[in-house]
Write a protein that holds these residues in place. Sequence first.
Motif, PDB file in Angstrom:
ATOM      1  N   GLN A  65      -2.554 -11.409   1.522  1.00  0.00           N
ATOM      2  CA  GLN A  65      -2.240 -10.387   2.520  1.00  0.00           C
ATOM      3  C   GLN A  65      -1.474 -10.982   3.710  1.00  0.00           C
ATOM      4  OE1 GLN A  65      -4.277  -6.704   4.915  1.00  0.00           O
ATOM      5  NE2 GLN A  65      -5.639  -8.210   4.096  1.00  0.00           N
ATOM      6  N   ASN A  66      -1.932 -12.144   4.176  1.00  0.00           N
ATOM      7  CA  ASN A  66      -1.246 -12.774   5.308  1.00  0.00           C
ATOM      8  C   ASN A  66       0.191 -13.160   4.948  1.00  0.00           C
ATOM      9  OD1 ASN A  66      -3.506 -12.493   6.850  1.00  0.00           O
ATOM     10  ND2 ASN A  66      -4.217 -14.608   6.578  1.00  0.00           N
ATOM     11  N   ALA A  67       0.359 -13.661   3.722  1.00  0.00           N
ATOM     12  CA  ALA A  67       1.709 -14.056   3.289  1.00  0.00           C
ATOM     13  C   ALA A  67       2.618 -12.828   3.211  1.00  0.00           C
ATOM     14  CB  ALA A  67       1.645 -14.758   1.938  1.00  0.00           C
ATOM     15  N   LEU A  68       2.089 -11.724   2.691  1.00  0.00           N
ATOM     16  CA  LEU A  68       2.917 -10.509   2.561  1.00  0.00           C
ATOM     17  C   LEU A  68       3.207  -9.902   3.934  1.00  0.00           C
ATOM     18  CD1 LEU A  68       1.433  -8.847  -0.659  1.00  0.00           C
ATOM     19  CD2 LEU A  68       3.434 -10.333  -0.467  1.00  0.00           C
ATOM     20  N   ASN A  69       2.235  -9.978   4.831  1.00  0.00           N
ATOM     21  CA  ASN A  69       2.496  -9.479   6.189  1.00  0.00           C
ATOM     22  C   ASN A  69       3.568 -10.330   6.878  1.00  0.00           C
ATOM     23  OD1 ASN A  69       1.182  -7.043   7.028  1.00  0.00           O
ATOM     24  ND2 ASN A  69      -0.772  -8.072   6.717  1.00  0.00           N
ATOM     25  N   ALA A  70       3.528 -11.622   6.623  1.00  0.00           N
ATOM     26  CA  ALA A  70       4.567 -12.494   7.201  1.00  0.00           C
ATOM     27  C   ALA A  70       5.935 -12.114   6.623  1.00  0.00           C
ATOM     28  CB  ALA A  70       4.249 -13.957   6.913  1.00  0.00           C
ATOM     29  N   GLN A  71       5.942 -11.766   5.326  1.00  0.00           N
ATOM     30  CA  GLN A  71       7.206 -11.369   4.684  1.00  0.00           C
ATOM     31  C   GLN A  71       7.698 -10.025   5.226  1.00  0.00           C
ATOM     32  OE1 GLN A  71       8.801 -13.534   2.784  1.00  0.00           O
ATOM     33  NE2 GLN A  71      10.560 -12.159   2.691  1.00  0.00           N
ATOM     34  N   ILE A  72       6.764  -9.132   5.530  1.00  0.00           N
ATOM     35  CA  ILE A  72       7.143  -7.840   6.141  1.00  0.00           C
ATOM     36  C   ILE A  72       7.898  -8.106   7.441  1.00  0.00           C
ATOM     37  CG2 ILE A  72       6.156  -5.855   7.409  1.00  0.00           C
ATOM     38  CD1 ILE A  72       3.989  -5.767   5.139  1.00  0.00           C
ATOM     39  N   ILE A  85       9.567 -10.812   8.222  1.00  0.00           N
ATOM     40  CA  ILE A  85      10.874 -11.422   7.925  1.00  0.00           C
ATOM     41  C   ILE A  85      11.887 -10.361   7.487  1.00  0.00           C
ATOM     42  CG2 ILE A  85      12.057 -12.964   6.283  1.00  0.00           C
ATOM     43  CD1 ILE A  85       9.603 -14.834   6.579  1.00  0.00           C
ATOM     44  N   GLU A  86      11.455  -9.408   6.662  1.00  0.00           N
ATOM     45  CA  GLU A  86      12.371  -8.347   6.211  1.00  0.00           C
ATOM     46  C   GLU A  86      12.762  -7.445   7.389  1.00  0.00           C
ATOM     47  OE1 GLU A  86      13.660  -8.486   3.276  1.00  0.00           O
ATOM     48  OE2 GLU A  86      12.234  -9.744   2.183  1.00  0.00           O
ATOM     49  N   ALA A  87      11.780  -7.158   8.260  1.00  0.00           N
ATOM     50  CA  ALA A  87      12.071  -6.329   9.439  1.00  0.00           C
ATOM     51  C   ALA A  87      13.054  -7.058  10.350  1.00  0.00           C
ATOM     52  CB  ALA A  87      10.773  -6.020  10.191  1.00  0.00           C
ATOM     53  N   GLN A  88      12.819  -8.363  10.519  1.00  0.00           N
ATOM     54  CA  GLN A  88      13.706  -9.155  11.365  1.00  0.00           C
ATOM     55  C   GLN A  88      15.110  -9.226  10.747  1.00  0.00           C
ATOM     56  OE1 GLN A  88      12.518 -10.648  14.405  1.00  0.00           O
ATOM     57  NE2 GLN A  88      14.717 -10.811  14.739  1.00  0.00           N
ATOM     58  N   SER A  89      15.160  -9.326   9.407  1.00  0.00           N
ATOM     59  CA  SER A  89      16.455  -9.365   8.726  1.00  0.00           C
ATOM     60  C   SER A  89      17.237  -8.084   9.004  1.00  0.00           C
ATOM     61  CB  SER A  89      16.292  -9.498   7.207  1.00  0.00           C
ATOM     62  OG  SER A  89      15.572 -10.649   6.891  1.00  0.00           O
ATOM     63  N   SER A  90      16.524  -6.958   8.953  1.00  0.00           N
ATOM     64  CA  SER A  90      17.173  -5.685   9.216  1.00  0.00           C
ATOM     65  C   SER A  90      17.769  -5.674  10.626  1.00  0.00           C
ATOM     66  CB  SER A  90      16.166  -4.544   9.035  1.00  0.00           C
ATOM     67  OG  SER A  90      16.802  -3.309   9.240  1.00  0.00           O
ATOM     68  N   GLN A 103      14.483  -1.203   3.634  1.00  0.00           N
ATOM     69  CA  GLN A 103      13.856  -0.765   2.376  1.00  0.00           C
ATOM     70  C   GLN A 103      12.984  -1.885   1.795  1.00  0.00           C
ATOM     71  OE1 GLN A 103      13.828   2.347   1.410  1.00  0.00           O
ATOM     72  NE2 GLN A 103      15.146   2.813   3.150  1.00  0.00           N
ATOM     73  N   HIS A 104      13.453  -3.145   1.900  1.00  0.00           N
ATOM     74  CA  HIS A 104      12.649  -4.283   1.413  1.00  0.00           C
ATOM     75  C   HIS A 104      11.325  -4.334   2.182  1.00  0.00           C
ATOM     76  CE1 HIS A 104      16.586  -6.633   0.256  1.00  0.00           C
ATOM     77  NE2 HIS A 104      16.438  -5.496  -0.400  1.00  0.00           N
ATOM     78  N   MET A 105      11.422  -4.095   3.488  1.00  0.00           N
ATOM     79  CA  MET A 105      10.218  -4.107   4.327  1.00  0.00           C
ATOM     80  C   MET A 105       9.269  -2.981   3.912  1.00  0.00           C
ATOM     81  SD  MET A 105       9.961  -3.161   8.361  1.00  0.00           S
ATOM     82  CE  MET A 105      10.433  -1.477   7.978  1.00  0.00           C
ATOM     83  N   GLY A 122      -5.095  -2.064  -1.139  1.00  0.00           N
ATOM     84  CA  GLY A 122      -6.327  -2.184  -0.357  1.00  0.00           C
ATOM     85  C   GLY A 122      -6.215  -3.086   0.855  1.00  0.00           C
ATOM     86  N   GLY A 123      -4.982  -3.517   1.178  1.00  0.00           N
ATOM     87  CA  GLY A 123      -4.797  -4.328   2.382  1.00  0.00           C
ATOM     88  C   GLY A 123      -4.353  -3.465   3.552  1.00  0.00           C
ATOM     89  N   PHE A 124      -3.883  -4.109   4.594  1.00  0.00           N
ATOM     90  CA  PHE A 124      -3.373  -3.385   5.756  1.00  0.00           C
ATOM     91  C   PHE A 124      -2.066  -4.044   6.189  1.00  0.00           C
ATOM     92  CE2 PHE A 124      -3.768  -2.717  10.591  1.00  0.00           C
ATOM     93  CZ  PHE A 124      -2.990  -1.572  10.544  1.00  0.00           C
ATOM     94  N   ALA A 125      -0.983  -3.300   5.996  1.00  0.00           N
ATOM     95  CA  ALA A 125       0.334  -3.808   6.388  1.00  0.00           C
ATOM     96  C   ALA A 125       0.490  -3.651   7.893  1.00  0.00           C
ATOM     97  CB  ALA A 125       1.427  -3.025   5.653  1.00  0.00           C
ATOM     98  N   GLN A 126       0.735  -4.765   8.548  1.00  0.00           N
ATOM     99  CA  GLN A 126       0.832  -4.734  10.013  1.00  0.00           C
ATOM    100  C   GLN A 126       2.290  -4.743  10.458  1.00  0.00           C
ATOM    101  OE1 GLN A 126      -1.853  -7.782  11.505  1.00  0.00           O
ATOM    102  NE2 GLN A 126      -3.277  -7.195   9.893  1.00  0.00           N
ATOM    103  N   ILE A 127       2.617  -3.756  11.280  1.00  0.00           N
ATOM    104  CA  ILE A 127       4.003  -3.627  11.756  1.00  0.00           C
ATOM    105  C   ILE A 127       4.220  -4.644  12.877  1.00  0.00           C
ATOM    106  CG2 ILE A 127       5.736  -2.020  12.675  1.00  0.00           C
ATOM    107  CD1 ILE A 127       4.474  -1.435   9.778  1.00  0.00           C
ATOM    108  N   PRO A 128       5.183  -5.542  12.679  1.00  0.00           N
ATOM    109  CA  PRO A 128       5.289  -6.685  13.585  1.00  0.00           C
ATOM    110  C   PRO A 128       6.165  -6.456  14.814  1.00  0.00           C
ATOM    111  CG  PRO A 128       6.845  -6.924  11.821  1.00  0.00           C
ATOM    112  CD  PRO A 128       6.161  -5.615  11.583  1.00  0.00           C
ATOM    113  N   GLU A 129       5.933  -7.307  15.791  1.00  0.00           N
ATOM    114  CA  GLU A 129       6.830  -7.389  16.934  1.00  0.00           C
ATOM    115  C   GLU A 129       8.037  -8.227  16.493  1.00  0.00           C
ATOM    116  OE1 GLU A 129       6.390  -8.577  21.621  1.00  0.00           O
ATOM    117  OE2 GLU A 129       5.159  -9.603  20.154  1.00  0.00           O
TER     118      GLU A 129
END
Length: 169
Positions: A7-14, A16-21, A53-55, A66-73
């Motif tokens: 979950q932490n790894a995927l949230n970190a990737q979220i 990165i994708e948001a930052q890429s956008s 879309q990747h994000m 069953g996890g919780f995707a956290q929207i990052p700063e």
Amino acid sequence: MLSERVQNALNAQIKIEAQSSQVYLAMASWSEIQPGIDNVTAFFYKHSEEERQHMLKLIHFVNERGGFAQIPELAQPQLTFPSIKHAFASLLKHEEYVSGSINKCVDIALEEKDYATHNFLQWYVAEQIEEEALARTMNDKLELIGDDKSGMYMFDRDILTISASVENM
Ligand code: FEO
């Protein structure tokens, strides 16, 4: 159910994708005020939208498992570039960094024996191959063009066709 590590790894990737956008949105906005590169501008806007879309795909996956995707700063991206060539060089570097972080997620999924996440991430692995190939093609073309204005005219004319052909490879 996702392990905390996955979950932490995927949230970190979220993030990165948001930052890429954001990074590509900044390139698009800068490019929009440069004369004569309307298609380059359209390419950056489209790329920014794809990163969103990747994000989103990751957000839905984390929440559905069953996890919780956290929207990052997010940090403010680079706003201006010395040239189109610099913007595309930075795009390639950024995509290589994204590929590295996807690979880390894949490693973690395997270590955690999370085969569903591993399977889900294969889409991103394939996407990164395509994105890096596209970025390299653009950089190679810009290298050939150098400071030639008519070359830049053709680059702008052809960029959407080039990106569509790499995407369909
Ligand atoms: Fe979603 Fe270009 O990495």
